[in-house]
Design an enzyme around this catalytic site. Sequence first.
Site, PDB file in Angstrom:
ATOM      1  CG  ASP A   1      -2.142   0.834   1.049  1.00 46.69           C
ATOM      2  OD1 ASP A   1      -3.244   0.275   0.993  1.00 46.69           O
ATOM      3  OD2 ASP A   1      -1.983   2.068   0.926  1.00 46.69           O
TER       4      ASP A   1
ATOM      5  CE  LYS B   1     -34.166  -7.198   5.571  1.00 48.49           C
ATOM      6  NZ  LYS B   1     -32.997  -7.780   4.803  1.00 48.49           N
TER       7      LYS B   1
ATOM      8  CB  CYS C   1     -19.854  -1.076  -4.863  1.00 51.69           C
ATOM      9  SG  CYS C   1     -18.255  -1.622  -4.314  1.00 51.69           S
TER      10      CYS C   1
ATOM     11  CE  LYS D   1     -18.118  -5.358  -8.744  1.00 50.38           C
ATOM     12  NZ  LYS D   1     -18.446  -5.841  -7.422  1.00 50.38           N
TER      13      LYS D   1
ATOM     14  N   GLY E   1     -35.799   1.050   1.792  1.00 46.83           N
ATOM     15  CA  GLY E   1     -34.955   1.827   2.707  1.00 46.83           C
ATOM     16  C   GLY E   1     -34.873   3.270   2.274  1.00 46.83           C
TER      17      GLY E   1
ATOM     18  CG  PHE F   1     -18.989 -10.899  -7.561  1.00 44.29           C
ATOM     19  CD1 PHE F   1     -18.058 -11.715  -8.180  1.00 44.29           C
ATOM     20  CD2 PHE F   1     -19.808 -10.106  -8.347  1.00 44.29           C
ATOM     21  CE1 PHE F   1     -17.963 -11.755  -9.572  1.00 44.29           C
ATOM     22  CE2 PHE F   1     -19.725 -10.147  -9.742  1.00 44.29           C
ATOM     23  CZ  PHE F   1     -18.800 -10.972 -10.348  1.00 44.29           C
TER      24      PHE F   1
ATOM     25  NE  ARG G   1     -15.469   3.534   0.915  1.00 45.87           N
ATOM     26  CZ  ARG G   1     -14.607   2.621   0.433  1.00 45.87           C
ATOM     27  NH1 ARG G   1     -13.671   2.978  -0.434  1.00 45.87           N
ATOM     28  NH2 ARG G   1     -14.685   1.360   0.807  1.00 45.87           N
TER      29      ARG G   1
ATOM     30  CE  LYS H   1      -5.649   1.571   4.839  1.00 47.76           C
ATOM     31  NZ  LYS H   1      -6.557   1.399   3.668  1.00 47.76           N
TER      32      LYS H   1
ATOM     33  CE  LYS I   1     -16.337   2.446  -6.957  1.00 47.93           C
ATOM     34  NZ  LYS I   1     -16.042   1.276  -7.817  1.00 47.93           N
TER      35      LYS I   1
HETATM   36  C1  UDX Z   1     -11.619   0.121  -4.008  1.00 46.82           C
HETATM   37  C2  UDX Z   1     -12.676   0.581  -4.984  1.00 46.82           C
HETATM   38  O1  UDX Z   1     -13.601   1.370  -4.233  1.00 46.82           O
HETATM   39  C3  UDX Z   1     -13.366  -0.588  -5.572  1.00 46.82           C
HETATM   40  O2  UDX Z   1     -14.272  -0.164  -6.579  1.00 46.82           O
HETATM   41  C4  UDX Z   1     -12.382  -1.479  -6.195  1.00 46.82           C
HETATM   42  O3  UDX Z   1     -13.071  -2.661  -6.579  1.00 46.82           O
HETATM   43  C5  UDX Z   1     -11.250  -1.851  -5.211  1.00 46.82           C
HETATM   44  O4  UDX Z   1     -10.668  -0.679  -4.617  1.00 46.82           O
HETATM   45  P1  UDX Z   1     -11.797  -0.470  -1.545  1.00 46.82           P
HETATM   46  O5  UDX Z   1     -10.876  -1.552  -1.193  1.00 46.82           O
HETATM   47  O6  UDX Z   1     -13.056  -0.296  -0.753  1.00 46.82           O
HETATM   48  O7  UDX Z   1     -12.273  -0.623  -3.033  1.00 46.82           O
HETATM   49  O8  UDX Z   1     -10.964   0.899  -1.534  1.00 46.82           O
HETATM   50  P2  UDX Z   1     -10.271   1.555  -0.288  1.00 46.82           P
HETATM   51  O9  UDX Z   1     -10.842   1.008   0.968  1.00 46.82           O
HETATM   52  O10 UDX Z   1     -10.289   3.012  -0.557  1.00 46.82           O
HETATM   53  O11 UDX Z   1      -8.737   1.002  -0.376  1.00 46.82           O
HETATM   54  C6  UDX Z   1      -7.892   1.348  -1.422  1.00 46.82           C
HETATM   55  C7  UDX Z   1      -6.456   1.156  -0.882  1.00 46.82           C
HETATM   56  O12 UDX Z   1      -5.531   1.280  -1.959  1.00 46.82           O
HETATM   57  C8  UDX Z   1      -6.092   2.203   0.164  1.00 46.82           C
HETATM   58  O13 UDX Z   1      -5.519   1.581   1.293  1.00 46.82           O
HETATM   59  C9  UDX Z   1      -5.057   3.083  -0.534  1.00 46.82           C
HETATM   60  O14 UDX Z   1      -4.072   3.586   0.348  1.00 46.82           O
HETATM   61  C10 UDX Z   1      -4.443   2.088  -1.509  1.00 46.82           C
HETATM   62  N1  UDX Z   1      -3.829   2.687  -2.687  1.00 46.82           N
HETATM   63  C11 UDX Z   1      -4.488   3.679  -3.361  1.00 46.82           C
HETATM   64  C12 UDX Z   1      -2.585   2.185  -3.124  1.00 46.82           C
HETATM   65  O15 UDX Z   1      -1.991   1.313  -2.503  1.00 46.82           O
HETATM   66  N2  UDX Z   1      -2.036   2.709  -4.260  1.00 46.82           N
HETATM   67  C13 UDX Z   1      -2.654   3.713  -4.974  1.00 46.82           C
HETATM   68  O16 UDX Z   1      -2.111   4.160  -5.984  1.00 46.82           O
HETATM   69  C14 UDX Z   1      -3.919   4.212  -4.511  1.00 46.82           C
HETATM   70  C1  UDX Z   2     -22.467  -4.456  -3.119  1.00 45.22           C
HETATM   71  C2  UDX Z   2     -22.797  -5.789  -3.759  1.00 45.22           C
HETATM   72  O1  UDX Z   2     -23.754  -6.477  -2.965  1.00 45.22           O
HETATM   73  C3  UDX Z   2     -21.525  -6.640  -3.867  1.00 45.22           C
HETATM   74  O2  UDX Z   2     -21.818  -7.851  -4.528  1.00 45.22           O
HETATM   75  C4  UDX Z   2     -20.499  -5.852  -4.665  1.00 45.22           C
HETATM   76  O3  UDX Z   2     -19.290  -6.584  -4.780  1.00 45.22           O
HETATM   77  C5  UDX Z   2     -20.210  -4.532  -3.982  1.00 45.22           C
HETATM   78  O4  UDX Z   2     -21.419  -3.777  -3.836  1.00 45.22           O
HETATM   79  P1  UDX Z   2     -22.073  -3.464  -0.726  1.00 45.22           P
HETATM   80  O5  UDX Z   2     -21.899  -2.167  -1.450  1.00 45.22           O
HETATM   81  O6  UDX Z   2     -21.120  -3.830   0.349  1.00 45.22           O
HETATM   82  O7  UDX Z   2     -22.058  -4.694  -1.805  1.00 45.22           O
HETATM   83  O8  UDX Z   2     -23.500  -3.391  -0.033  1.00 45.22           O
HETATM   84  P2  UDX Z   2     -24.877  -4.161  -0.182  1.00 45.22           P
HETATM   85  O9  UDX Z   2     -25.030  -5.068   0.957  1.00 45.22           O
HETATM   86  O10 UDX Z   2     -25.056  -4.703  -1.547  1.00 45.22           O
HETATM   87  O11 UDX Z   2     -25.920  -2.929   0.001  1.00 45.22           O
HETATM   88  C6  UDX Z   2     -25.841  -1.869  -0.937  1.00 45.22           C
HETATM   89  C7  UDX Z   2     -26.888  -0.834  -0.540  1.00 45.22           C
HETATM   90  O12 UDX Z   2     -28.204  -1.380  -0.703  1.00 45.22           O
HETATM   91  C8  UDX Z   2     -26.775  -0.391   0.936  1.00 45.22           C
HETATM   92  O13 UDX Z   2     -26.996   1.006   1.002  1.00 45.22           O
HETATM   93  C9  UDX Z   2     -27.912  -1.143   1.607  1.00 45.22           C
HETATM   94  O14 UDX Z   2     -28.422  -0.467   2.745  1.00 45.22           O
HETATM   95  C10 UDX Z   2     -28.947  -1.189   0.489  1.00 45.22           C
HETATM   96  N1  UDX Z   2     -29.904  -2.302   0.645  1.00 45.22           N
HETATM   97  C11 UDX Z   2     -29.452  -3.594   0.567  1.00 45.22           C
HETATM   98  C12 UDX Z   2     -31.259  -2.013   0.819  1.00 45.22           C
HETATM   99  O15 UDX Z   2     -31.650  -0.841   0.893  1.00 45.22           O
HETATM  100  N2  UDX Z   2     -32.151  -3.049   0.924  1.00 45.22           N
HETATM  101  C13 UDX Z   2     -31.745  -4.350   0.843  1.00 45.22           C
HETATM  102  O16 UDX Z   2     -32.589  -5.245   0.939  1.00 45.22           O
HETATM  103  C14 UDX Z   2     -30.358  -4.627   0.674  1.00 45.22           C
END
Ligand code: UDX
Ligand code: UDX
Length: 426
Positions: free
Chosen positions: A32, A248, A257, A201, A250, A149, A324, A37, A260
């Site tokens: 990283d 559900k 995710c 995806k 909400g 996923f 986020r 971290k 974006k």
């Molecule tokens: C992110 C994206 O949100 C998601 O769409 C993608 O699938 C995977 O990366 P997430 O793991 O939730 O998902 O991101 P985040 O929690 O922000 O972690 C990214 C990490 O990468 C951070 O620790 C950051 O410091 C690191 N990073 C970022 C690097 O090591 N190199 C870089 O150039 C930029």
């Molecule tokens: C999602 C996808 O489920 C996962 O497969 C993908 O890899 C990343 O994005 P995540 O973003 O962690 O995962 O959250 P998820 O549990 O899917 O919920 C997404 C949003 O939908 C949340 O704001 C949640 O509150 C809302 N939600 C989910 C509802 O409002 N009702 C539901 O029944 C389920």
Amino acid sequence: MGSRIAVIGTGYVGLTTGACFAHLGHDVVCADVDEAKIERLRSGEVPILESGLEEMVREGLRSGRLRFVVGAAGAVRDAEFAYLCVPTPQGLDGSADLSYIEAAAREIAPHLPPAAVVVNKSTVPVGSTRFVEQALGRSDVFVVSNPEFLREGSAVTDFLHPDRIIIGSDDQSAAIRVAALYLDVPAPLMVTDPASAETIKYASNAFLATKLSFVNAIAAVCEAVGADVNDVVLGMGYDKRIGHEFLKPGPGWGGSCFPKDSRALLYLAKEAGYHFDLLEGVISVNHEQFERVVEKIRRMVGTLEGSTVAVWGLTFKANTDDLRESPSLEIVGRLLDSGAVVRGYDPTVRGPLDQLPGLQVCDDPYAACGGADVLAVLTEWDEFKWLDLDKVGEQLRHRQVVDGRNLLDRSALARRGFRYEGIGRT
Ligand code: UDX
Ligand code: UDX
């Protein structure tokens, strides 16, 4: 004997991927850019709330199969696989910003051993496998798509017990080598071309967002016709083609995710010549949902200006500490802009939020209700269901609840003289 895997980026996706691969017996180095971290991770401290992840990281550190380094170059020196798990943030025009992916590819290119396989785990637009090949500028390494996923809050389970594993590659041998990493993971494994893997995806996330916007729209219909959405979705879900999962209503969907990825899919479809107006509707219904909840709160208190609103739940969903693109923060922002005083409580939030300085963060759900004209439940934390409603009633100035997750017991509240408004149930 496990394979040698480098993981670039130790966020929700990268850290889960690295720790789980080490748990499966592979030899993993996680890199990283964030030195602080990496220091914390080396001491076994996991900075995110993911059930089972801290134990998994500590197991990997003890076994020596999981190591942490600063910078990607050092991590890939003798790696057979390099997983890219760096952010693919939202660009202003809706496109995915691939600058981190490009930077990481350029950084590792000179250090990758011949025949190494670079794997796109980050959610990247269709066509990014080609993009990474160009950024690497090497004909003796492979690039494969292996989209994640993982749901936040259940990322470890989702990694070790996925519904499916998708591998996208034009080179069969590279695909089979990546498939072999998952030998001990009991799940259907599908090999396809890179564009199809990347589209699976986006299409999956967009479909799930569509399902949620549909049920939120049905909730609005239920309010208009006097139906109860909880019974409507229960009745719908018995049809196996619909199912009871992910239905559900909400305050709208959020997280790092869905917002974006749905905008990125809309953008890349338009770029490719298709106007995905169904998905446009899904996104606009979601934004309307934030406004509908604000309207419910406004109707409950008469005018927001000068009113005090207690909010339970700030994260985008329960069992995560992730703020986020949280619908809750979206709604709090609109309440503050309308002149309301907002006191918020969330089990994972301590202290003021930079993104919402006007929000008073309380460290106790009852204190948040102190002197409030209404309580709004915006995240479905289980603990909210078991709080003492008499105590809540004593704290509130008016016994009024807007339940954005249909979480609380409506009749228990009615018996205590509360006015109740849910989503799709009045
Ligand atoms: C992110 C994206 O949100 C998601 O769409 C993608 O699938 C995977 O990366 P997430 O793991 O939730 O998902 O991101 P985040 O929690 O922000 O972690 C990214 C990490 O990468 C951070 O620790 C950051 O410091 C690191 N990073 C970022 C690097 O090591 N190199 C870089 O150039 C930029
Ligand atoms: C999602 C996808 O489920 C996962 O497969 C993908 O890899 C990343 O994005 P995540 O973003 O962690 O995962 O959250 P998820 O549990 O899917 O919920 C997404 C949003 O939908 C949340 O704001 C949640 O509150 C809302 N939600 C989910 C509802 O409002 N009702 C539901 O029944 C389920």
